[in-house]
Design an enzyme around this catalytic site. Structure first.
Site, PDB file in Angstrom:
ATOM      1  N   GLU A 141      23.735  12.437   8.874  1.00 60.44           N
ATOM      2  CA  GLU A 141      24.250  12.659   7.520  1.00 60.44           C
ATOM      3  C   GLU A 141      23.150  12.561   6.476  1.00 60.44           C
ATOM      4  O   GLU A 141      23.119  13.346   5.517  1.00 60.44           O
ATOM      5  CB  GLU A 141      25.378  11.675   7.219  1.00 60.44           C
ATOM      6  CG  GLU A 141      26.665  11.985   7.988  1.00 60.44           C
ATOM      7  CD  GLU A 141      27.783  11.009   7.681  1.00 60.44           C
ATOM      8  OE1 GLU A 141      27.543  10.048   6.908  1.00 60.44           O
ATOM      9  OE2 GLU A 141      28.891  11.191   8.216  1.00 60.44           O
ATOM     10  N   HIS A 148      33.743  14.656   3.626  1.00 58.72           N
ATOM     11  CA  HIS A 148      34.668  13.659   4.186  1.00 58.72           C
ATOM     12  C   HIS A 148      36.132  13.976   3.886  1.00 58.72           C
ATOM     13  O   HIS A 148      37.021  13.260   4.352  1.00 58.72           O
ATOM     14  CB  HIS A 148      34.327  12.272   3.634  1.00 58.72           C
ATOM     15  CG  HIS A 148      33.013  11.732   4.143  1.00 58.72           C
ATOM     16  ND1 HIS A 148      31.803  12.126   3.622  1.00 58.72           N
ATOM     17  CD2 HIS A 148      32.741  10.839   5.130  1.00 58.72           C
ATOM     18  CE1 HIS A 148      30.832  11.491   4.260  1.00 58.72           C
ATOM     19  NE2 HIS A 148      31.367  10.711   5.172  1.00 58.72           N
TER      20      HIS A 148
END
Length: 315
Positions: free
Chosen positions: A172, A206
């Site tokens: 990430e 997300h």
């Protein structure tokens, strides 16, 4: 290694790159058949916060085989994003670059450099309150209520631990900090714009978890409410966290301090002063002071300890 941006990318090109990186990373877990989730279509009317039982044929996010498939998928996606990032560097620097020059130049723009030690200590300073609270209940490493097998091996070397504390933070930060921010840097975006804009991609990445929450909690109006609330909180939290990691990346010129901060925050979780005080009500004042000390100390050291003389992005 820096160069003069004679013909920088447009800001819209940087936005497009951020969208491509986000789509590549998130999309990888849906392209891979083994990484996709499956849920029952039956509705279950449960009280708010209650999880329904998992049915035998379903595939949930924490199933070991799903985790393994997703780790492989995001690993490949991260490599693809890094490969894409070489394109803007070559376009800006010119075609006279050979592969021996392009590689180190791209790596420097992705923050594959080392900063000093101090940037790695900034996040623990912020968490002084939670760390003190853990000290009070004896759960810090090597204290009376901590065990090597249960609190280290079982946590960090389980398939879930490898996802949460190794693969997710590394991939990430490489994609949503290094790749995304390098694009904005090549577009001559201001530091403020880079810090405030790039985390939106991280937060958006997300949002898809909301679909899982909706299904796991029964596909009912209550489940929808929980999914909406949870998704909004996660978007806000990851975006704010992204502001901080973007600052770390730009300030140090290295992706490693953001990775370390990501790992540390995943291990510690969201600070919960109310819970900590409930654990040791006799130390309420001390816990409050520890939290305040951590916040004020963080504000003091943030700029001082993250200064890196040779940062490509802050020089």
């Amino acid at each position: 290694m820096a160069f003069i941006l004679s013909t920088p990318l447009s800001i819209w090109s940087a936005h497009a790159l951020a969208a491509i990186y986000t789509t590549t990373y998130v999309g990888s877990v849906y392209v891979s058949k083994g990484a996709r989730l499956s849920f029952s279509k039956a509705k279950a009317h449960l009280a708010f916060g209650y999880l329904r039982p998992k049915e035998k044929y379903e595939r949930w996010r924490d199933d070991p085989d799903v985790i393994r498939a997703r780790l492989a998928a995001v690993g490949v996606a991260t490599i693809i994003c890094c490969a894409i990032a070489t394109g803007p560097v070559r376009a800006i620097a010119g075609n006279e670059l050979d592969r021996f020059t392009l590689l180190p130049l791209t790596l420097s723009h992705l923050g594959i450099t080392f900063s000093g030690l101090l940037p790695f200590l900034v996040t623990p300073v912020l968490y002084f309150g939670p760390l003190y609270s853990r000290f009070l209940v004896g759960t810090l490493p090597f204290q009376r209520n901590w065990t090597y097998q249960e609190d280290f091996v079982s946590v960090f070397f389980s398939i879930t631990g490898i996802r949460n504390y190794v693969v997710a933070p590394i991939t990430e930060e490489i994609v949503f900090r290094a790749c995304v921010l390098s694009g904005y840097y090549l577009a001559n975006a201001s530091r403020a714009r880079m810090i405030l804009l790039s985390p939106l991609a991280f937060g958006a990445a997300h949002i898809h978890h909301g679909w899982e929450v909706y299904n796991r909690y029964g596909r009912s109006p209550t489940a929808l409410k929980r999914a909406a609330v949870g998704t909004a909180f996660q978007f806000a939290y990851t975006t704010v966290f992204g502001f901080y990691c973007s600052y770390l990346f730009l300030r140090t010129g290295s992706v490693f301090p953001p990775i370390a901060a990501h790992v540390f925050c995943n291990v510690m979780g969201v600070p919960q002063p109310g819970y900590d005080i409930g654990q040791r009500p006799d130390r309420k004042l001390a816990i409050i002071l520890a939290y305040l000390f951590g916040i004020s100390s963080f504000a003091y050291v943030l700029q001082r300890w993250t200064y890196t003389k040779d940062s490509l992005f802050w020089s």
